[in-house]
Write a protein that holds these residues in place. Sequence first.
Motif, PDB file in Angstrom:
ATOM      1  N   LYS A 184      53.708 -28.792   8.215  1.00  0.00           N
ATOM      2  CA  LYS A 184      52.291 -28.995   8.129  1.00  0.00           C
ATOM      3  C   LYS A 184      51.507 -28.936   9.483  1.00  0.00           C
ATOM      4  CE  LYS A 184      52.658 -31.650   3.899  1.00  0.00           C
ATOM      5  NZ  LYS A 184      52.011 -32.735   3.171  1.00  0.00           N
TER       6      LYS A 184
ATOM      7  N   LEU B 169      53.940 -41.083  11.565  1.00  0.00           N
ATOM      8  CA  LEU B 169      52.679 -41.004  10.529  1.00  0.00           C
ATOM      9  C   LEU B 169      52.658 -41.887   9.726  1.00  0.00           C
ATOM     10  CD1 LEU B 169      52.742 -36.936  10.519  1.00  0.00           C
ATOM     11  CD2 LEU B 169      51.368 -38.416  11.890  1.00  0.00           C
TER      12      LEU B 169
ATOM     13  N   VAL C 149      57.713 -29.239  15.376  1.00  0.00           N
ATOM     14  CA  VAL C 149      56.576 -29.589  14.434  1.00  0.00           C
ATOM     15  C   VAL C 149      56.971 -29.177  13.317  1.00  0.00           C
ATOM     16  CG1 VAL C 149      54.260 -28.344  14.323  1.00  0.00           C
ATOM     17  CG2 VAL C 149      55.166 -28.793  16.660  1.00  0.00           C
TER      18      VAL C 149
ATOM     19  N   TYR D  12      59.016 -35.129   5.554  1.00  0.00           N
ATOM     20  CA  TYR D  12      58.498 -34.136   5.902  1.00  0.00           C
ATOM     21  C   TYR D  12      59.580 -32.846   6.008  1.00  0.00           C
ATOM     22  CZ  TYR D  12      60.340 -35.691  10.465  1.00  0.00           C
ATOM     23  OH  TYR D  12      61.053 -36.050  11.523  1.00  0.00           O
TER      24      TYR D  12
ATOM     25  N   ASP E  90      59.113 -42.304  11.085  1.00  0.00           N
ATOM     26  CA  ASP E  90      58.310 -41.481  11.246  1.00  0.00           C
ATOM     27  C   ASP E  90      56.786 -42.309  11.605  1.00  0.00           C
ATOM     28  OD1 ASP E  90      56.511 -39.479  10.578  1.00  0.00           O
ATOM     29  OD2 ASP E  90      56.417 -39.769   8.392  1.00  0.00           O
TER      30      ASP E  90
ATOM     31  N   ASN F 225      52.401 -31.064  12.036  1.00  0.00           N
ATOM     32  CA  ASN F 225      52.497 -32.349  12.589  1.00  0.00           C
ATOM     33  C   ASN F 225      53.680 -32.281  13.643  1.00  0.00           C
ATOM     34  OD1 ASN F 225      50.618 -33.397  11.042  1.00  0.00           O
ATOM     35  ND2 ASN F 225      51.840 -33.669   9.267  1.00  0.00           N
ATOM     36  N   SER F 226      53.320 -32.975  14.948  1.00  0.00           N
ATOM     37  CA  SER F 226      54.676 -33.244  15.849  1.00  0.00           C
ATOM     38  C   SER F 226      55.265 -34.443  15.709  1.00  0.00           C
ATOM     39  CB  SER F 226      53.791 -33.214  17.069  1.00  0.00           C
ATOM     40  OG  SER F 226      54.656 -33.255  17.994  1.00  0.00           O
ATOM     41  N   HIS F 227      56.465 -34.435  15.840  1.00  0.00           N
ATOM     42  CA  HIS F 227      57.498 -35.338  15.959  1.00  0.00           C
ATOM     43  C   HIS F 227      58.215 -35.428  17.264  1.00  0.00           C
ATOM     44  CE1 HIS F 227      56.577 -36.053  11.367  1.00  0.00           C
ATOM     45  NE2 HIS F 227      56.735 -34.511  11.621  1.00  0.00           N
TER      46      HIS F 227
END
Length: 281
Positions: free
Chosen positions: A225, A258, A222, A263, A256, A227-229
């Motif tokens: 921010k 997103l 994570v 990130y 990515d 957000n999960s990756h």
Amino acid sequence: MSYLYKPRHQNQSPAPSRFRVLPIAAAAAVLGVTAAVGVAVHASTPAPVADAQSVTSADPSGTGAGPAGRDRQRTQAAPDAASAPSKAPAGTATSKPAPPAASASPTKPAAPAEKELAYRFAWQENFYYCGPAATRIALTARSMYPSQSEVAQSLHTTVNGTNSADDTTRSLNEYTKTSFYKSHFIPGQSATQAEIDQMQADVVNAITNGYAVVANIAGSTVDDKGNSHSYPGGHYLTVVGYLDGGKTVKIADPADALGVGYYTLTTAKLAHWTALRGYSA
């Protein structure tokens, strides 16, 4: 000189005194004359005189012709070791005063608290080109712009992907014509504190010197921010900057989900994400 023969006979009367005295007196006279003549001859022969120059240089007063004088001449002629100037033989190093401690060794400038490289981002061209795409992003930070397919050939990438960090290390050094990059592996299921610290030092060193880092990761994390990756099958991404002295890194991610492409996350999370794999820095 003549002398009278005297036979050795007991009954013979002693010879007159004149025959005993006169020859001895005559001999004494002859010896006296000879001695006188010898003295005169010896006196008339000039005594050997030392060389005037050596006498003058050894003893300015001109005295001391005997042994004691010669000893004094040698003493006076020899230089005084205490007063004579010291001369080192040719080729002998002479001692010099040590330089001030402050200038003895130059101090290496400290790394900046944060830094980001200038790079050119590009999405990976197919599902197995994450290795070539991440390596190419790192090369653009060195003003090099090969195609992803060219980098793929250098990495020996196949439809199964790129083997390991050893391949990205080799390719990066070939392209940059340096030996800067080294492979670093985290063999456990998660990174130790020592491995986290090492990754932080490696990232700061590389970015400070103008080299991006390529990491081979697997699993999920994570970002800052929230957000999960997730890349359960493995993935390659590029570290293009750091913040907070290297405790936070900026990632350029060619896949990515997103659609942003970059990130930030902590270096500790990146180290755990790299567990069982490695990175080139």
